[in-house]
Design a protein around this motif. Structure first.
Motif, mmCIF file in Angstrom:
data_model
loop_
_atom_site.group_PDB
_atom_site.id
_atom_site.type_symbol
_atom_site.label_atom_id
_atom_site.label_comp_id
_atom_site.label_asym_id
_atom_site.label_seq_id
_atom_site.Cartn_x
_atom_site.Cartn_y
_atom_site.Cartn_z
ATOM 1 N N THR A 99 -4.253 -6.407 -12.274
ATOM 2 C CA THR A 99 -3.711 -6.491 -13.636
ATOM 3 C C THR A 99 -2.975 -7.802 -13.869
ATOM 4 O O THR A 99 -3.086 -8.410 -14.947
ATOM 5 C CB THR A 99 -2.759 -5.308 -13.901
ATOM 6 O OG1 THR A 99 -3.478 -4.085 -13.755
ATOM 7 C CG2 THR A 99 -2.171 -5.375 -15.302
ATOM 8 N N THR A 100 -2.221 -8.260 -12.876
ATOM 9 C CA THR A 100 -1.362 -9.442 -13.066
ATOM 10 C C THR A 100 -1.945 -10.721 -12.477
ATOM 11 O O THR A 100 -1.402 -11.794 -12.706
ATOM 12 C CB THR A 100 0.008 -9.208 -12.413
ATOM 13 O OG1 THR A 100 -0.157 -8.993 -11.002
ATOM 14 C CG2 THR A 100 0.698 -7.989 -13.025
ATOM 15 N N GLY A 101 -3.042 -10.606 -11.718
ATOM 16 C CA GLY A 101 -3.591 -11.788 -11.063
ATOM 17 C C GLY A 101 -2.680 -12.339 -9.991
ATOM 18 O O GLY A 101 -2.583 -13.558 -9.798
ATOM 19 N N ALA A 102 -2.019 -11.455 -9.258
ATOM 20 C CA ALA A 102 -0.992 -11.867 -8.295
ATOM 21 C C ALA A 102 -1.617 -12.335 -6.982
ATOM 22 O O ALA A 102 -1.423 -11.741 -5.918
ATOM 23 C CB ALA A 102 -0.024 -10.713 -8.036
ATOM 24 N N GLY A 158 9.780 0.634 -7.902
ATOM 25 C CA GLY A 158 9.986 -0.557 -8.719
ATOM 26 C C GLY A 158 8.801 -1.494 -8.615
ATOM 27 O O GLY A 158 8.180 -1.627 -7.566
ATOM 28 N N VAL A 159 8.494 -2.158 -9.738
ATOM 29 C CA VAL A 159 7.400 -3.123 -9.786
ATOM 30 C C VAL A 159 7.817 -4.279 -10.690
ATOM 31 O O VAL A 159 8.355 -4.065 -11.779
ATOM 32 C CB VAL A 159 6.099 -2.494 -10.346
ATOM 33 C CG1 VAL A 159 4.966 -3.514 -10.338
ATOM 34 C CG2 VAL A 159 5.701 -1.253 -9.559
ATOM 35 N N ALA A 160 7.583 -5.503 -10.239
ATOM 36 C CA ALA A 160 7.844 -6.676 -11.067
ATOM 37 C C ALA A 160 6.877 -7.782 -10.661
ATOM 38 O O ALA A 160 6.261 -7.738 -9.595
ATOM 39 C CB ALA A 160 9.286 -7.155 -10.919
ATOM 40 N N THR A 161 6.756 -8.777 -11.536
ATOM 41 C CA THR A 161 5.896 -9.931 -11.282
ATOM 42 C C THR A 161 6.755 -11.183 -11.235
ATOM 43 O O THR A 161 7.658 -11.360 -12.051
ATOM 44 C CB THR A 161 4.829 -10.060 -12.384
ATOM 45 O OG1 THR A 161 4.133 -8.829 -12.524
ATOM 46 C CG2 THR A 161 3.843 -11.168 -12.064
ATOM 47 N N ARG A 165 3.099 -13.620 -8.160
ATOM 48 C CA ARG A 165 3.310 -12.788 -6.981
ATOM 49 C C ARG A 165 3.795 -11.421 -7.442
ATOM 50 O O ARG A 165 4.530 -11.317 -8.416
ATOM 51 C CB ARG A 165 4.331 -13.434 -6.038
ATOM 52 C CG ARG A 165 3.897 -14.812 -5.559
ATOM 53 C CD ARG A 165 4.815 -15.396 -4.517
ATOM 54 N NE ARG A 165 4.356 -16.714 -4.120
ATOM 55 C CZ ARG A 165 4.780 -17.371 -3.044
ATOM 56 N NH1 ARG A 165 5.707 -16.813 -2.253
ATOM 57 N NH2 ARG A 165 4.310 -18.561 -2.746
ATOM 58 N N LEU A 166 3.363 -10.397 -6.731
ATOM 59 C CA LEU A 166 3.750 -9.026 -7.057
ATOM 60 C C LEU A 166 4.874 -8.586 -6.133
ATOM 61 O O LEU A 166 4.833 -8.829 -4.930
ATOM 62 C CB LEU A 166 2.549 -8.087 -6.881
ATOM 63 C CG LEU A 166 2.835 -6.588 -7.062
ATOM 64 C CD1 LEU A 166 3.118 -6.267 -8.514
ATOM 65 C CD2 LEU A 166 1.654 -5.752 -6.542
ATOM 66 N N GLY A 198 -1.112 1.500 -1.316
ATOM 67 C CA GLY A 198 -2.132 0.458 -1.345
ATOM 68 C C GLY A 198 -2.926 0.471 -2.641
ATOM 69 O O GLY A 198 -3.214 -0.586 -3.219
ATOM 70 N N ARG A 199 -3.294 1.656 -3.118
ATOM 71 C CA ARG A 199 -4.057 1.745 -4.374
ATOM 72 C C ARG A 199 -3.260 1.180 -5.545
ATOM 73 O O ARG A 199 -3.780 0.413 -6.361
ATOM 74 C CB ARG A 199 -4.422 3.204 -4.661
ATOM 75 C CG ARG A 199 -5.343 3.844 -3.656
ATOM 76 C CD ARG A 199 -6.101 5.022 -4.261
ATOM 77 N NE ARG A 199 -6.685 5.845 -3.212
ATOM 78 C CZ ARG A 199 -7.744 5.498 -2.479
ATOM 79 N NH1 ARG A 199 -8.312 4.331 -2.689
ATOM 80 N NH2 ARG A 199 -8.211 6.317 -1.549
ATOM 81 N N ILE A 200 -1.978 1.576 -5.626
ATOM 82 C CA ILE A 200 -1.137 1.118 -6.730
ATOM 83 C C ILE A 200 -0.900 -0.389 -6.646
ATOM 84 O O ILE A 200 -0.965 -1.114 -7.658
ATOM 85 C CB ILE A 200 0.207 1.874 -6.729
ATOM 86 C CG1 ILE A 200 -0.002 3.313 -7.207
ATOM 87 C CG2 ILE A 200 1.235 1.182 -7.622
ATOM 88 C CD1 ILE A 200 -0.359 3.429 -8.679
#
Length: 323
Positions: free
Chosen positions: A250-253, A139-142, A129-130, A241-243
């Protein structure tokens, strides 16, 4: 056990006590009011009537990459040495984690009514999950589900990836941003200061007078019927939305996307009607990849503090939570 958890961003430091796997006595202190994090913590403890030696452990979620003894906060003036911090407060247990590691783990503590659906879908079992959130920064995390039912958060600095270009207007805006900033990362637009930067850059591009002087004014004007401010806020949502879509690829979230942070909850209905959903999935021959991925806006008050508590609990139980 009595522990202290903190969620420290660019503008505010949020502190709470962690007792019985719950947060309590939450206080928010402006970082500008204190020269060091130790000073803010002492002020917090004094405010809740607790002595420093009553703490068994501290977990601080900090904006920026966390490694080594010295840590410099990304969006405020604070610096921290793990060794000096522990000596100064008489601590033996200090856990430092990235602020969006904490935010991601906070998603595992959400209660009913703390999510608003933006894109309907069904979480894919076992998928990542993103967690992404514009605030003082981006901030961004997986978040990865584990076989034992727990979760692992993967930290990163996804807010500093390059700002993507998906239209001729975005290319024109990007060119002006590049002339001013040099490298144009996502955070340059997708943050509180970034929204104001987007408004000013748009005005320069369109030969419009600059009338608004803060992110709050841009948002308020957009919500009150100012067509130009609304167009700027719309572009903000489209770029988010693009980001978010790039990060999902990239992460398959395919487990879903949480929109966190302090900005989007201020205009949720505008956001739901915006071009976010279309730009999120606008990926050419990979657009169908997004057909069943749910997206939610998080409205919980203190998910970063909850996540810091989860990280500390996992450490004490010998389970890995992320860096």
């Amino acid at each position: 056990m009595t522990a202290l958890v903190g969620d420290i961003g660019g503008t505010n430091a949020r502190f709470a006590l962690w007792r019985g796997q719950q947060i309590e006595s939450v206080r928010v202190l402006p970082t500008v009011d204190y020269p060091r994090p130790e000073d803010a913590i002492r002020a917090y403890l004094q405010g809740v009537g607790l002595a420093v030696d009553a703490l068994q452990a501290v977990c601080l979620a900090c904006a920026g990459p966390v490694s080594g003894d010295e840590f410099a906060f990304t969006n405020n003036h604070w610096r921290l040495s793990r060794k000096a911090f522990c000596q100064g407060l008489g601590l033996s247990n200090l856990l430092l984690i990235n602020d969006f590691t904490a935010m991601a783990l906070g998603m595992t503590r959400l209660r009913e009514g703390e999510l608003i659906e933006v894109c309907p879908g069904q979480s894919e079992t076992g998928a990542a999950r993103l967690v992404i959130g514009p605030g003082t920064g981006l901030g961004v995390a997986t978040l990865l589900p584990l076989k034992d039912g727990g979760w692992r958060a993967l930290p990163g600095e996804g807010g500093h990836v390059c700002l993507p270009i998906g239209s001729a207007r975005e290319a024109a805006l990007w060119t002006r941003l590049h002339d001013k900033l040099g490298h144009v990362n996502a955070e340059a637009i997708l943050s509180g200061g970034g929204l104001l930067e987007l408004y000013r850059t748009s005005c320069a591009l369109d030969n419009e007078a600059v009338k608004l002087t803060s992110p709050a004014e841009v948002t308020a004007a957009a919500l009150n019927g100012d067509a130009y401010a609304a167009a700027v806020l719309e572009q903000f949502c489209v770029w988010l939305g693009r980001i978010a879509g790039d990060n999902v690829l990239t992460t398959g979230a395919r487990g879903g996307v949480y929109i966190a942070g302090g900005i989007i909850p201020r205009f949720v209905e505008f956001f739901r009607r915006s071009g976010f959903s279309q730009s999120f999935r606008d990926k050419g021959n990979m657009s169908r990849y997004f057909d069943n991925i749910p997206v939610w806006v998080v409205t919980a008050k203190y998910p970063g503090l909850e996540g810091a508590g989860v990280a500390l609990q996992q450490l004490l139980e010998g389970r890995h939570s992320g860096d």
